[in-house]
Design an enzyme around this catalytic site. Sequence first.
Site, PDB file in Angstrom:
ATOM      1  N   HIS A   1       2.131   3.551  -9.124  1.00  0.00           N
ATOM      2  CA  HIS A   1       1.888   2.127  -9.376  1.00  0.00           C
ATOM      3  C   HIS A   1       3.046   1.527 -10.168  1.00  0.00           C
ATOM      4  O   HIS A   1       3.439   0.388  -9.938  1.00  0.00           O
ATOM      5  CB  HIS A   1       0.564   1.933 -10.113  1.00  0.00           C
TER       6      HIS A   1
ATOM      7  N   LEU B   1      10.550 -20.806  -5.113  1.00  0.00           N
ATOM      8  CA  LEU B   1       9.644 -19.868  -4.440  1.00  0.00           C
ATOM      9  C   LEU B   1       8.230 -20.047  -4.971  1.00  0.00           C
ATOM     10  O   LEU B   1       8.010 -20.085  -6.185  1.00  0.00           O
ATOM     11  CB  LEU B   1      10.095 -18.414  -4.706  1.00  0.00           C
TER      12      LEU B   1
ATOM     13  N   ARG C   1       0.114   7.701  -2.606  1.00  0.00           N
ATOM     14  CA  ARG C   1       0.711   8.754  -1.763  1.00  0.00           C
ATOM     15  C   ARG C   1       2.169   9.012  -2.144  1.00  0.00           C
ATOM     16  O   ARG C   1       2.646  10.133  -2.089  1.00  0.00           O
ATOM     17  CB  ARG C   1       0.591   8.362  -0.284  1.00  0.00           C
TER      18      ARG C   1
ATOM     19  N   ASP D   1       0.827  -1.211   0.000  1.00  0.00           N
ATOM     20  CA  ASP D   1       0.000   0.000   0.000  1.00  0.00           C
ATOM     21  C   ASP D   1       0.860   1.259   0.000  1.00  0.00           C
ATOM     22  O   ASP D   1       1.954   1.275   0.555  1.00  0.00           O
ATOM     23  CB  ASP D   1      -0.920  -0.014   1.230  1.00  0.00           C
TER      24      ASP D   1
ATOM     25  N   GLU E   1     -12.330  -4.802  -3.454  1.00  0.00           N
ATOM     26  CA  GLU E   1     -12.858  -3.443  -3.238  1.00  0.00           C
ATOM     27  C   GLU E   1     -12.141  -2.401  -4.105  1.00  0.00           C
ATOM     28  O   GLU E   1     -12.572  -1.250  -4.179  1.00  0.00           O
ATOM     29  CB  GLU E   1     -12.732  -3.047  -1.760  1.00  0.00           C
TER      30      GLU E   1
HETATM   31  C1  IPE Z   1      -5.085  -2.641   0.222  1.00  0.00           C
HETATM   32  O1  IPE Z   1      -4.882  -1.318  -0.128  1.00  0.00           O
HETATM   33  C2  IPE Z   1      -5.237  -3.501  -0.993  1.00  0.00           C
HETATM   34  C3  IPE Z   1      -4.032  -3.757  -1.758  1.00  0.00           C
HETATM   35  C4  IPE Z   1      -2.826  -3.412  -1.414  1.00  0.00           C
HETATM   36  C5  IPE Z   1      -4.227  -4.490  -2.985  1.00  0.00           C
HETATM   37  P1  IPE Z   1      -6.092  -0.279  -0.271  1.00  0.00           P
HETATM   38  O2  IPE Z   1      -5.480   1.021  -0.587  1.00  0.00           O
HETATM   39  O3  IPE Z   1      -7.094  -0.808  -1.231  1.00  0.00           O
HETATM   40  O4  IPE Z   1      -6.735  -0.300   1.185  1.00  0.00           O
HETATM   41  P2  IPE Z   1      -7.695   0.749   1.916  1.00  0.00           P
HETATM   42  O5  IPE Z   1      -8.740   1.190   0.925  1.00  0.00           O
HETATM   43  O6  IPE Z   1      -6.836   1.890   2.360  1.00  0.00           O
HETATM   44  O7  IPE Z   1      -8.237   0.000   3.094  1.00  0.00           O
HETATM   45  C1  IPE Z   2      -1.504   0.259  -3.392  1.00  0.00           C
HETATM   46  O1  IPE Z   2      -1.350   1.631  -3.413  1.00  0.00           O
HETATM   47  C2  IPE Z   2      -1.922  -0.296  -4.737  1.00  0.00           C
HETATM   48  C3  IPE Z   2      -3.255  -0.881  -4.730  1.00  0.00           C
HETATM   49  C4  IPE Z   2      -4.072  -0.952  -3.728  1.00  0.00           C
HETATM   50  C5  IPE Z   2      -3.738  -1.419  -5.982  1.00  0.00           C
HETATM   51  P1  IPE Z   2      -2.582   2.635  -3.355  1.00  0.00           P
HETATM   52  O2  IPE Z   2      -3.001   2.956  -4.753  1.00  0.00           O
HETATM   53  O3  IPE Z   2      -3.654   2.129  -2.480  1.00  0.00           O
HETATM   54  O4  IPE Z   2      -1.878   3.896  -2.728  1.00  0.00           O
HETATM   55  P2  IPE Z   2      -2.505   4.910  -1.685  1.00  0.00           P
HETATM   56  O5  IPE Z   2      -3.004   4.110  -0.528  1.00  0.00           O
HETATM   57  O6  IPE Z   2      -3.604   5.624  -2.400  1.00  0.00           O
HETATM   58  O7  IPE Z   2      -1.354   5.800  -1.322  1.00  0.00           O
HETATM   59 MG    MG Z   3      -4.098   2.406  -0.508  1.00  0.00          MG
END
Ligand code: IPE
Ligand code: IPE
Ligand code: MG
Length: 273
Positions: free
Chosen positions: A67, A162, A54, A50, A98
């Site tokens: 990404h 792995l 940001r 995650d 989600e």
């Molecule tokens: C969790 O991240 C899911 C993945 C890393 C695939 P999210 O960004 O979707 O989680 P929330 O919305 O902050 O809970």
């Molecule tokens: C994780 O990074 C990638 C996925 C959940 C697909 P985010 O896209 O959720 O990044 P933040 O949480 O918005 O920073």
């Molecule tokens: Mg996120």
Amino acid sequence: MGIRAEDGVAMIPSGVDAARGDGQGPARDGDLLEAVRARSLPGHVALIMDGNGRWAQARGLPRLEGHRRGVAAAERVVRFVAEERLFPCLSLFAFSTENWNRPPEEVESLFTLLEQFIRARGDEFVERGARLEVLGAIDALPASLRRAIAEIEERTRGGEALHLVVGINFGGRWSILEGVRQAMALARNGDLTPDELDNAAFSRLLPTAGLPEPDLIVRTGEEKRISNFYLWEAAYSELYFTPTLWPDFDETALLLAIQDFQGRRRRFGGVAQ
Ligand code: IPE
Ligand code: IPE
Ligand code: MG
């Protein structure tokens, strides 16, 4: 702002230094690696990747760039774990059930990046002996991504260095419901009675059947939640949260998480030895 598969993973720097994004030198720490190796290692580490958005936002870049860097970080970690044979099973949470709540262009870009990752790294997975398995409701994914998944799973089937599990359109609740559906179907045919359904029997009906339960779940970014990743399987997982945003997560960060895990006392409901 969608991207096309042919835009290519070539845009992602693949070298360790280039991929770090902070201009620092190689992220490996030999002493730390040795210290971690000297103690008992987890069998299955699961990563909630995650913070890509940001990471990009902090640099005034589009989320998509976050990404892209996130994919580079995942490649680096997979390479490290496979090369060092640090532990036998690694799960990456790449797209949750989600995550469809995001703007359609971002969803489309994520699928394209995942397809590029799978296609671009195929040879390397085979060479390094990694077996790739995708977990999730893949029927809902674009056809070209589904094809890439089927191909890589077939090509890497014999990999023993792995077991790499990638959660795409995965959700802990989806997984449990799949198990319940299986149980109901078996019961309807008279092949399962309520008394026969215990923890072990139910685990065998889940999409995660055969996977060891994660010993350690690591979440990057600021949040301290599971966000519908492994639920049933996480009953006794150790949880580790780091504020490091996923694109900055590197070999040292992984080793530090494992070192923290090695200091935990797992009791599984019993009493300390
Ligand atoms: C969790 O991240 C899911 C993945 C890393 C695939 P999210 O960004 O979707 O989680 P929330 O919305 O902050 O809970
Ligand atoms: C994780 O990074 C990638 C996925 C959940 C697909 P985010 O896209 O959720 O990044 P933040 O949480 O918005 O920073
Ligand atoms: Mg996120």
